[in-house]
Write an enzyme that holds these catalytic residues in place. Structure first.
Site, PDB file in Angstrom:
ATOM      1  CD  GLU A 259      33.146 -46.207  20.838  1.00  0.00           C
ATOM      2  OE1 GLU A 259      32.324 -45.687  20.073  1.00  0.00           O
ATOM      3  OE2 GLU A 259      32.913 -47.239  21.481  1.00  0.00           O
ATOM      4  CB  CYS A 298      31.621 -38.855  18.407  1.00  0.00           C
ATOM      5  SG  CYS A 298      31.123 -39.216  20.098  1.00  0.00           S
TER       6      CYS A 298
HETATM    7  P1  NAP Z   1      42.713 -38.014  15.983  1.00  0.00           P
HETATM    8  O1  NAP Z   1      43.484 -36.984  15.269  1.00  0.00           O
HETATM    9  O2  NAP Z   1      42.598 -39.356  15.372  1.00  0.00           O
HETATM   10  O3  NAP Z   1      43.354 -38.100  17.443  1.00  0.00           O
HETATM   11  C1  NAP Z   1      42.826 -38.956  18.410  1.00  0.00           C
HETATM   12  C2  NAP Z   1      43.925 -39.338  19.381  1.00  0.00           C
HETATM   13  O4  NAP Z   1      44.886 -40.162  18.728  1.00  0.00           O
HETATM   14  C3  NAP Z   1      44.697 -38.158  19.933  1.00  0.00           C
HETATM   15  O5  NAP Z   1      44.987 -38.396  21.286  1.00  0.00           O
HETATM   16  C4  NAP Z   1      45.959 -38.157  19.091  1.00  0.00           C
HETATM   17  O6  NAP Z   1      47.045 -37.525  19.715  1.00  0.00           O
HETATM   18  C5  NAP Z   1      46.195 -39.633  18.945  1.00  0.00           C
HETATM   19  N1  NAP Z   1      47.042 -40.011  17.826  1.00  0.00           N
HETATM   20  C6  NAP Z   1      47.310 -39.327  16.688  1.00  0.00           C
HETATM   21  N2  NAP Z   1      48.134 -40.046  15.897  1.00  0.00           N
HETATM   22  C7  NAP Z   1      48.393 -41.207  16.546  1.00  0.00           C
HETATM   23  C8  NAP Z   1      49.174 -42.350  16.247  1.00  0.00           C
HETATM   24  N3  NAP Z   1      49.853 -42.458  15.107  1.00  0.00           N
HETATM   25  N4  NAP Z   1      49.224 -43.358  17.149  1.00  0.00           N
HETATM   26  C9  NAP Z   1      48.533 -43.282  18.315  1.00  0.00           C
HETATM   27  N5  NAP Z   1      47.768 -42.211  18.643  1.00  0.00           N
HETATM   28  C10 NAP Z   1      47.696 -41.188  17.773  1.00  0.00           C
HETATM   29  O7  NAP Z   1      41.208 -37.576  16.267  1.00  0.00           O
HETATM   30  P2  NAP Z   1      40.688 -36.194  16.849  1.00  0.00           P
HETATM   31  O8  NAP Z   1      40.832 -35.223  15.743  1.00  0.00           O
HETATM   32  O9  NAP Z   1      41.285 -35.894  18.163  1.00  0.00           O
HETATM   33  O10 NAP Z   1      39.157 -36.515  17.138  1.00  0.00           O
HETATM   34  C11 NAP Z   1      38.103 -36.214  16.256  1.00  0.00           C
HETATM   35  C12 NAP Z   1      37.471 -37.476  15.754  1.00  0.00           C
HETATM   36  O11 NAP Z   1      37.133 -38.313  16.857  1.00  0.00           O
HETATM   37  C13 NAP Z   1      36.176 -37.256  15.026  1.00  0.00           C
HETATM   38  O12 NAP Z   1      36.230 -37.966  13.830  1.00  0.00           O
HETATM   39  C14 NAP Z   1      35.102 -37.849  15.927  1.00  0.00           C
HETATM   40  O13 NAP Z   1      34.012 -38.402  15.276  1.00  0.00           O
HETATM   41  C15 NAP Z   1      35.834 -38.871  16.679  1.00  0.00           C
HETATM   42  N6  NAP Z   1      35.216 -39.086  17.969  1.00  0.00           N
HETATM   43  C16 NAP Z   1      34.532 -40.236  18.181  1.00  0.00           C
HETATM   44  C17 NAP Z   1      33.940 -40.464  19.402  1.00  0.00           C
HETATM   45  C18 NAP Z   1      33.194 -41.726  19.669  1.00  0.00           C
HETATM   46  O14 NAP Z   1      32.902 -41.996  20.838  1.00  0.00           O
HETATM   47  N7  NAP Z   1      32.873 -42.507  18.676  1.00  0.00           N
HETATM   48  C19 NAP Z   1      34.047 -39.523  20.414  1.00  0.00           C
HETATM   49  C20 NAP Z   1      34.748 -38.361  20.170  1.00  0.00           C
HETATM   50  C21 NAP Z   1      35.340 -38.150  18.933  1.00  0.00           C
HETATM   51  P3  NAP Z   1      47.426 -36.005  19.370  1.00  0.00           P
HETATM   52  O15 NAP Z   1      46.278 -35.164  19.782  1.00  0.00           O
HETATM   53  O16 NAP Z   1      48.632 -35.774  20.182  1.00  0.00           O
HETATM   54  O17 NAP Z   1      47.670 -35.968  17.887  1.00  0.00           O
END
Ligand code: NAP
Length: 524
Positions: A259, A298
């Site tokens: 997602e 999101c």
């Molecule tokens: P993110 O930076 O991609 O982080 C998401 C998760 O991935 C966090 O738990 C992060 O951990 C982890 N992560 C980071 N690097 C990783 C790696 N190399 N390997 C495995 N896991 C890793 O995203 P975010 O900034 O938290 O979230 C915002 C985004 O999420 C927005 O773009 C939004 O649209 C999207 N979103 C989508 C939905 C949906 O249902 N479609 C819902 C909510 C949000 P750390 O925090 O420890 O870095």
């Protein structure tokens, strides 16, 4: 909570504190440090094996009905501790009480929904998919498709914006399916997830290994995944790319649900006028979507499509309502919109607005008003409405998701052009359509359905009862094609599919009769 307490992880059936100083979690309004997280030094291999073997076996020994009862017991524990969750959300997420409810009560509601749905599956241990099909002339040899729970763990890597709902909307169908859960919350807001898991573990509801939480770095988590495990990721497109190309997914065929980003749209019927109810409903919903959780949803509306003749009227009406949104410290009751979750997110939103401004004009900027009980060093960002009268010429407006209280109003000349512009989002979670005409809504749904996980139609007759553009309801599908990640979640019992394996059993009618006695037909 004393400042800088290292939050323990729960893995391998026990509470384990990570090593080192850990990563601090902050109050985004006051800037104070709240707690620290660390996953350093954890024995991930042993922890995953424990969940897979002990947790999985214990859950699979139960029927769907028994596991549904566990979900019901979790609901009770979470309800009993709601006040603590609200305090954590205010401190760590910067949300007003109303916005915290979207996450906290939304999560509990989703669990309750699956508890009720699961109860109806009764004493079965597998699901029957469709009818038996004859395989030859002799009807004695037939094929029956069945769904059985996967014998692995479900790893959830979650986003920062829904530390409660993001856990439970995934855990409810996983646990109901009989699959143990390991959740890794986003670091910035990990405290609420950790606390909820702690309360459930302490209550002794689930068998050991059924629910684990790892806070802090994600390093090494994906490496643990084996062929029958699944991973469900919510977050940015950038991290999604890393997950998809990891050998666990690319080589070991670990099932993966993504997602990711989404440029969700709102579309006003070309027949609308500034006096029409459809127009008023669009204005209210756009303002709500821009400001609920400071636009960190999101599903929030990012692009608003109106007939060219209504562009100015819409800009004025949306701006007038946004001007009434007081921004600041969520502890002050006069505040309608709290902070973004972190300084990093604030910087990212400010940078994102600057990028969109390369192609759009500013129609409204709430930045002129003073923050309530908060200063410029907080992670508060006021709502900004941008506008484009030539959206067909824009690129960034259809590609850059600014994860904050920001939307762009766009003018269209024909409905075909509007559909085409909406599809330039290359796949989104949701599109809402505003019209009093059922025929228009039906046509728009068919035009837009294939590019969206959900089409949400708001007409005057459902004005008081619709669930909201951005609200994800457990009975409806959540996810979207293309840019949105290509994933599918929720949708009632459809969600169980991700945690089950489908196989065809080809056997005699007598054997299939015995099999059917321990399974239930899944009516979707
Ligand atoms: P993110 O930076 O991609 O982080 C998401 C998760 O991935 C966090 O738990 C992060 O951990 C982890 N992560 C980071 N690097 C990783 C790696 N190399 N390997 C495995 N896991 C890793 O995203 P975010 O900034 O938290 O979230 C915002 C985004 O999420 C927005 O773009 C939004 O649209 C999207 N979103 C989508 C939905 C949906 O249902 N479609 C819902 C909510 C949000 P750390 O925090 O420890 O870095």
């Amino acid at each position: 909570m004393t400042t800088s307490t290292l939050l323990p992880n729960h893995l391998g059936g026990q509470w384990v504190t990570g090593s080192g100083a850990g990563t601090p979690l902050f109050d985004p309004v006051l800037g104070t440090e709240l707690a620290r997280v660390s996953s350093a030094g954890l024995d991930l291999t042993a922890g995953f094996a424990f969940a897979r073997e002990q947790g999985g076996a214990a859950l699979r020994a139960l029927s769907y009905g028994e596991r549904a009862a566990l979900l019901g017991a979790i609901v009770k524990v979470l309800q009993a501790n709601r006040d603590a969750y609200y305090e954590i959300a205010t401190a760590n997420c910067g949300t007003t009480t109303k916005d915290s409810a979207v996450d906290i009560d939304g999560g509990i509601f989703t669990l309750g929904y699956y508890a009720r749905q699961g109860e109806a599956l009764g004493s079965a241990h597998a699901l029957l998919d469709g009818e038996r099909i004859r395989m030859g002339k002799d009807p004695v040899f037939q094929t029956q498709h069945i769904l059985s729970p996967t014998r692995g763990v479900a790893l959830f890597i979650n986003a920062f914006n829904f530390p409660s709902w993001g856990l439970w909307e995934k855990a409810a169908p996983a646990l109901l399916s009989g699959v143990p859960v390991i959740v890794k919350p986003a670091t910035a807001t990990a405290w609420l997830t950790q606390r909820m898991v702690k309360d459930v573990i302490d209550a002794g509801i689930l068998p050991p290994g059924a629910l684990s939480v790892v806070c802090g770095s994600s390093a090494g988590l994906m490496d643990q995944l084996q062929p029958f495990d699944v991973v469900s990721f919510t977050g940015s497109a950038e991290t999604a790319r890393i997950i998809r190309s990891h050998p666990a997914v690319a080589e070991r065929s670990v099932r993966c649900n993504i997602e990711a980003d989404s440029l969700n749209s709102a579309l006003l019927d070309p027949a609308a006028t500034p006096e029409s109810e459809a127009f008023g409903l669009l204005v209210s919903e756009v303002v709500r979507e821009m400001t609920v959780k400071s636009g960190q949803k999101c599903t929030a509306i990012r692009r608003v499509f109106v007939p060219r003749a209504l562009f100015d009227a819409a800009a004025q009406a949306i701006g007038a309502k946004l001007a009434k949104t007081s921004v600041g410290n969520p502890r002050n009751e006069a505040v309608r919109m709290g902070a973004l979750v972190s300084q990093e997110q604030k910087a990212s939103v400010i940078e994102g607005i600057a990028r969109l401004r390369l192609e759009a004009e500013v129609l409204f900027d709430g930045g002129g008003a003073a923050l309530v009980d908060a200063d410029a060093s907080s992670a508060c960002v006021a709502p900004v409405l941008l506008g484009s009268r030539e959206p067909a010429k824009a690129k960034l407006l259809h590609a850059v998701e600014v994860f904050g209280p920001v939307a762009t109003l766009m003018a269209y000349d024909s409905i075909e052009e509007a559909y085409e512009l909406i599809r330039r989002g290359e796949g989104s979670l949701v599109c809402s359509v505003y019209s009093a005409d059922p025929a228009f809504i039906a046509t728009a749904s068919l035009e837009l359905g294939s590019a969206h996980g959900r089409v949400h139609a708001i007409s005057p007759d459902v004005a008081a009862s619709h669930s909201g553009h951005g609200n994800v309801m457990p009975m409806s599908l959540h996810g979207g094609p293309g840019r949105a990640g290509g994933g599918e979640e929720l949708g009632g019992l459809r969600a169980l599919g991700f945690y089950h394996r489908r196989s065809a059993v080809q056997a005699s009618s007598a054997a299939l009769d015995v099999l059917a006695a321990s399974a239930v037909a899944l009516k979707l």
